[in-house]
Design a protein around this motif. Structure first.
Motif, PDB file in Angstrom:
ATOM      1  N   UNK A 192      30.448  55.656  46.045  1.00 31.06           N
ATOM      2  CA  UNK A 192      31.857  55.318  45.768  1.00 31.06           C
ATOM      3  C   UNK A 192      32.419  54.384  46.834  1.00 31.06           C
ATOM      4  N   UNK A 248      25.980  52.513  42.840  1.00 28.93           N
ATOM      5  CA  UNK A 248      27.184  52.074  42.147  1.00 28.93           C
ATOM      6  C   UNK A 248      27.442  50.650  42.601  1.00 28.93           C
ATOM      7  N   UNK A 266      30.533  49.715  43.428  1.00 28.33           N
ATOM      8  CA  UNK A 266      31.782  49.745  44.210  1.00 28.33           C
ATOM      9  C   UNK A 266      31.714  48.869  45.460  1.00 28.33           C
ATOM     10  N   UNK A 294      35.470  43.476  43.384  1.00 31.08           N
ATOM     11  CA  UNK A 294      35.622  42.524  42.270  1.00 31.08           C
ATOM     12  C   UNK A 294      34.943  41.196  42.582  1.00 31.08           C
ATOM     13  N   UNK A 295      33.968  41.204  43.483  1.00 31.83           N
ATOM     14  CA  UNK A 295      33.511  39.955  44.082  1.00 31.83           C
ATOM     15  C   UNK A 295      32.004  39.786  43.923  1.00 31.83           C
ATOM     16  N   UNK A 296      31.613  38.901  43.009  1.00 32.41           N
ATOM     17  CA  UNK A 296      30.179  38.737  42.749  1.00 32.41           C
ATOM     18  C   UNK A 296      29.442  38.155  43.951  1.00 32.41           C
ATOM     19  N   UNK A 322      33.100  54.656  33.760  1.00 31.28           N
ATOM     20  CA  UNK A 322      33.306  53.226  33.490  1.00 31.28           C
ATOM     21  C   UNK A 322      33.807  52.514  34.739  1.00 31.28           C
ATOM     22  N   UNK A 323      33.230  51.374  35.050  1.00 29.38           N
ATOM     23  CA  UNK A 323      33.792  50.582  36.143  1.00 29.38           C
ATOM     24  C   UNK A 323      33.934  49.123  35.730  1.00 29.38           C
ATOM     25  N   UNK A 324      34.147  48.251  36.703  1.00 26.86           N
ATOM     26  CA  UNK A 324      34.417  46.842  36.429  1.00 26.86           C
ATOM     27  C   UNK A 324      33.194  46.160  35.817  1.00 26.86           C
ATOM     28  N   UNK A 381      32.444  40.325  34.041  1.00 23.01           N
ATOM     29  CA  UNK A 381      32.094  40.422  35.471  1.00 23.01           C
ATOM     30  C   UNK A 381      30.693  40.994  35.624  1.00 23.01           C
ATOM     31  N   UNK A 390      36.790  59.412  44.855  1.00 24.97           N
ATOM     32  CA  UNK A 390      38.248  59.440  45.059  1.00 24.97           C
ATOM     33  C   UNK A 390      38.927  59.123  43.727  1.00 24.97           C
ATOM     34  N   UNK A 391      38.157  59.214  42.649  1.00 24.88           N
ATOM     35  CA  UNK A 391      38.735  58.790  41.369  1.00 24.88           C
ATOM     36  C   UNK A 391      39.409  59.945  40.628  1.00 24.88           C
TER      37      UNK A 391
END
Lengths: 349, 349
Positions: free
Chosen positions: B64, B114, B116, B120-122, B143-145, B161, B286-287
């Motif tokens: 995470x 994961x 995480x 959001x950054x490839x 589910x994630x980004x 993404x 922490x979700x």
């Protein structure tokens, strides 16, 4: 709370506006709130709001930023607000917004246009709420951990994590924004939220059919739960720069007829003071490579009758011309946002 | 590269094992790789690998954790590997794994369970690859980004993404792991990846039907593109502690028959040296809020014939008993992973 401030036709402007703008409708005691701006803020940008009679704004302070970067942006806001405290104040409550108006200052509500600042951690909702963030959009253009978005071909709906985020936003008193969110996730979030939610900056697809605008079923669900649609002037959701003031204001009037005066507001999506690199950042974030130089994103042209916050008087005149009365205009330009904020910001614990 | 190291029946163990374990099958020149462990690493945990004859492991260093926390975990690994350099080395290539074996050291491949750490950054794929991360699972339970996961009711499929992440992993040479990933996203990622992918630690649903295991169509798609399934000993995907060594090894043999010897390996999912708080962290991250004290997650009981890495010899004996020959066992216990790593780690730029 019964707040009905707004522009009123025929009153003299307190400050002169440029010659070709509808400067005959502004009065100092009106309370105007813009549901979303994503400006690169400095004193000049804040003064544009004052020129336009805007006294409250949801100011985007994060889109693709993770927790640390969002902290930094908020820190920058603290600096800016302290430096220009004669002109601006960071508002946490409706009382702050009303007080700021009385003091002749602009009330800024810090807002996120994405849940990236929360990363995978629902407890960060409270952290950012304590720092002043009052509005957060669940997704920005692409599917994320919370739910689906308008430009991803698939929409997971509101995820398990997303349900925790919405519940936590409800609890602390942070407004859920569904602009840029996928339609399925919009419907899920409207159902899941214990308090009304907003679409701060979008138009109905019947006005302009694009993935960023909202179909009738989403708007109906929003309204059935007490939410608000902020009609949007950003050219790409408006239908381009040639759309006239009359066409936009007729859309507002039709919405008022269809969904009720208390559910219609304005979220201009003004984006002042940025260069084209920033529109590239909004488009690509860090989730995809920037397009080649030949295909570099640029800011669209705005309609001549609304190029920025200083044109709210012109817009106001258009709303009167389209047939709204004083009370209607006061609600659409600010009163509805205030009432929604009053309901949502209270939270539940 | 044609590597066929493995355990061989009837050879004496180099180091004594506990009395009730299958200690008659270990030989020093065998190269055994465990497709996944999520242990709290220290010298004692590393020595368990040596006792069990395991000389390579995909060691989870983030689940995470976001970018910053993942950096810290990797920094901790650098410290640990330097401190115990007689026992362990961080491997970046197949050559490193083979060399470590020759030197009598354990080769650790850093892995994520994961995405995480990529936020959001490839571009962070390359950053973490340069730091040594060679394997990353696309999603963990929810589910994630990047895509859908096994415990979220909806699966978006591989997102826009997510497609960029897979392409970037292909380019830099990082193995895509589809354990814990949703079935739809598994199929999408198998199709999207330019190189074979892995399910490092899961079993077929025909063996034990749970959301964490994989249905036949996903396994077939995986294998059709050259991928590998790491058969898993974690009790919750095994069917509980009462599952016998014979049942597990028969599953391996049936898989070998169905999908081919080159597509079957082991990913034990050993999780040593943690207290119950850590299983709570894996469950909740922490979700979501941790469950109440009465419902606190605990580690499951492992089968008596496989309680940790020191039991690889026992497992090996079971594989021989179930009918695999020397060559088969060598492939299942390490050779197949090595071949896959050789293909994937090369990257394309």
């Amino acid at each position: 709370m019964d707040i009905k401030y707004g522009f009123r036709r025929g009153e003299p402007v307190a400050q002169p506006n440029t010659a070709n703008r509808g400067s005959d409708v502004w009065r100092e005691d009106f309370l105007v709130i813009d549901g979303l701006q994503i400006t690169n803020w400095d004193r000049a940008a804040l003064e544009e709001l004052r020129t336009g009679g805007v006294s409250g704004v949801n100011a985007t302070c994060a889109v693709w930023e993770g927790p640390t970067e969002a902290l930094r942006n908020i820190g920058d806001w603290y600096q800016l607000a302290r430096k220009h405290s004669d002109l601006v104040t960071l508002a946490s409550t409706v009382g702050d917004i009303v007080a700021a108006k009385a003091e002749g200052r602009i009330a800024v509500l810090l807002g996120f246009q994405n849940t990236s600042p929360f990363a995978d951690d629902y407890t960060l909702v409270e952290v950012f709420h304590r720092l002043g963030v009052r509005i957060a959009q669940l997704t920005y253009n692409i599917q994320n951990v919370v739910g689906g978005a308008c430009y991803d071909p698939e929409d997971s709906g509101l995820t398990r994590f997303g349900r925790n985020i919405v519940a936590e936003m409800n609890r602390v008193g942070m407004l859920v924004d569904l602009s840029h969110v996928g339609n399925r996730t919009c419907r899920d979030a409207i159902d899941a939220s214990a308090t009304p939610v907003a679409i701060t900056h979008a138009n109905p697809t019947w006005f302009f059919d694009t993935a960023r605008n909202k179909p009738a079923d989403v708007i109906k669900a929003l309204v059935d739960r007490g939410g608000i649609l902020g009609c949007c002037l950003y050219p790409n959701v408006l239908g381009g720069a040639r759309v006239t003031r009359e066409q936009f204001c007729e859309m507002v009037v039709r919405l008022v007829d269809e969904i009720g005066i208390e559910h219609v507001a304005i979220g201009s999506d003004c984006a002042r003071n940025w260069d084209d690199d920033y529109v590239g950042w909004l488009r690509n974030g860090r989730w995809q490579p920037p397009s080649g130089d030949g295909d570099k994103p640029t800011w669209p042209s705005w309609p001549s009758w609304f190029t920025g916050p200083e044109d709210f008087p012109t817009l106001t005149e258009g709303l009167f011309d389209a047939g709204l009365n004083d009370d209607d205009v006061a609600r659409v330009l600010g009163g509805n946002w205030l009432n929604l904020f009053e309901t949502v910001f209270e939270g539940s614990a």
